[in-house]
Design a protein around this motif. Structure first.
Motif, PDB file in Angstrom:
ATOM      1  N   ALA A   1     -38.256  32.990 -69.001  1.00 23.20           N
ATOM      2  CA  ALA A   1     -37.595  34.305 -69.558  1.00 23.20           C
ATOM      3  C   ALA A   1     -37.664  34.457 -70.938  1.00 23.20           C
ATOM      4  O   ALA A   1     -37.647  33.251 -71.473  1.00 23.20           O
ATOM      5  N   VAL A   2     -37.590  35.651 -71.545  1.00 18.03           N
ATOM      6  CA  VAL A   2     -37.526  35.451 -73.050  1.00 18.03           C
ATOM      7  C   VAL A   2     -36.411  36.379 -73.331  1.00 18.03           C
ATOM      8  O   VAL A   2     -36.045  37.400 -72.605  1.00 18.03           O
ATOM      9  N   LEU A   3     -35.501  36.112 -74.122  1.00 17.00           N
ATOM     10  CA  LEU A   3     -34.438  36.687 -74.677  1.00 17.00           C
ATOM     11  C   LEU A   3     -34.345  36.746 -75.921  1.00 17.00           C
ATOM     12  O   LEU A   3     -34.750  36.085 -76.694  1.00 17.00           O
ATOM     13  N   THR A   4     -33.937  38.116 -76.491  1.00 17.62           N
ATOM     14  CA  THR A   4     -33.645  38.357 -77.893  1.00 17.62           C
ATOM     15  C   THR A   4     -32.621  39.167 -78.156  1.00 17.62           C
ATOM     16  O   THR A   4     -31.858  39.865 -77.220  1.00 17.62           O
ATOM     17  N   MET A   5     -32.038  39.236 -79.290  1.00 21.42           N
ATOM     18  CA  MET A   5     -30.848  40.273 -79.943  1.00 21.42           C
ATOM     19  C   MET A   5     -31.576  40.929 -80.847  1.00 21.42           C
ATOM     20  O   MET A   5     -32.082  40.545 -81.629  1.00 21.42           O
ATOM     21  N   GLY A   6     -31.108  42.390 -80.363  1.00 20.62           N
ATOM     22  CA  GLY A   6     -31.881  43.491 -81.459  1.00 20.62           C
ATOM     23  C   GLY A   6     -31.451  44.751 -81.080  1.00 20.62           C
ATOM     24  O   GLY A   6     -30.904  44.910 -80.050  1.00 20.62           O
ATOM     25  N   PRO A   7     -32.016  45.614 -81.562  1.00 23.02           N
ATOM     26  CA  PRO A   7     -31.818  47.128 -81.423  1.00 23.02           C
ATOM     27  C   PRO A   7     -32.746  47.660 -80.230  1.00 23.02           C
ATOM     28  O   PRO A   7     -33.619  46.895 -79.908  1.00 23.02           O
ATOM     29  N   PRO A   8     -32.560  48.792 -79.609  1.00 28.75           N
ATOM     30  CA  PRO A   8     -33.255  49.176 -78.579  1.00 28.75           C
ATOM     31  C   PRO A   8     -34.876  48.869 -78.641  1.00 28.75           C
ATOM     32  O   PRO A   8     -35.613  48.690 -77.849  1.00 28.75           O
TER      33      PRO A   8
END
Length: 265
Positions: A58-65
């Motif tokens: 799984a890949v996960l990020t925090m950011g805008p759309p």
């Protein structure tokens, strides 16, 4: 085994310029890319999956759309799932608040054996988020990893140091931050890119990861960037050639011209 890779969409620093008056980054027209060290972290996870096809990534990020474009690149490289933490409440976060949000996202994904992250992001260069996430997850962390061997319940890693390396055995779950010397990230195939756009990307806000807005984003950031600036350019260097004695004589002469040597006696 389930591996989660923390990734980040960053501006291409080769294209970034700084407004000399405002002291802020000029982001207009600057392309965004997958953070290079995160690409190495993803490749490390994919190589483990190559050895054990039952492994899920799984890949996960925090950011805008718009970070979904970067996540689809990760899916095209071979990741199985993608998660985006996107909420106005997450905006303005420093490394402390960012790690709080990412750790909450990892807990929401659940049942993760290994967490990979890049050594650092090229837009901040702090190398703080990975270790902070590990602290919030209460798992061991090894930084600057340049080789990984995974076994049931543990991993053995080679940790890069300035004058050599360390061999460390660590129990899972754990978090590893990866350096570029670890591997060469693979290319995406056309078919994989098409398939990546057929997969769903899960988007979570602060409610889904059970975070109070006061505990994330700008509200929970004890550090803030006052201004950014480019250092003044240094004068052009001069290369000296010749024998050791000749180079030393020229160097002493030039230092004397600048009154940087003090004569004794």
């Amino acid at each position: 085994m389930k591996i989660l890779v923390c990734v980040k969409q960053v501006p291409d620093t080769n294209e970034v310029k700084i407004d000399p008056v405002k002291g802020t980054l000029i982001r207009e027209g600057v392309p965004s890319i997958l953070n290079p060290d995160d690409a190495n972290a993803l490749e490390a996870a994919l190589q483990l999956k190559d050895k054990d096809p039952d492994t899920k990534i799984a890949v996960l990020t925090m950011g805008p759309p718009q970070a979904t474009y970067m996540l689809r690149e990760c899916l095209a490289m071979g990741a199985d799932e993608a998660y985006l933490l996107s909420d106005r409440a997450f905006g303005g976060a420093d490394t402390c608040a960012t790690s709080t949000t990412i750790a909450a996202g990892i807990k929401k994904v659940g049942n993760v054996d290994l967490v990979f992250a890049g050594r650092q992001a090229i837009d901040g260069d702090t190398a703080q988020v990975g270790p902070q996430v590990a602290q919030r997850l209460n798992v061991p962390v090894v930084t600057y990893v340049k080789d990984i061997k995974a076994e049931t319940g543990k991993v053995t890693v080679q940790r890069q140091m300035e004058d050599g390396y360390e061999i460390i055995e660590v129990q899972t779950p754990c978090l590893l931050t990866c350096v570029k010397e670890l591997n060469e990230p693979r290319y995406m195939s056309v078919g994989a890119i098409v398939d990546a756009y057929q997969k769903e990307i899960t988007v979570w806000g602060h409610d889904q990861v059970e975070l109070d807005p006061k505990d994330c984003g700008l509200n929970a950031s004890p550090t803030q960037v006052f201004r950014s600036f480019t250092p003044p350019q240094k004068g052009k260097g001069e290369m000296l050639s010749g024998s050791v004695g000749e180079i030393a004589a020229v160097l002493v002469s030039k230092l004397n011209e600048k009154h940087l040597l003090k004569k004794e006696g």
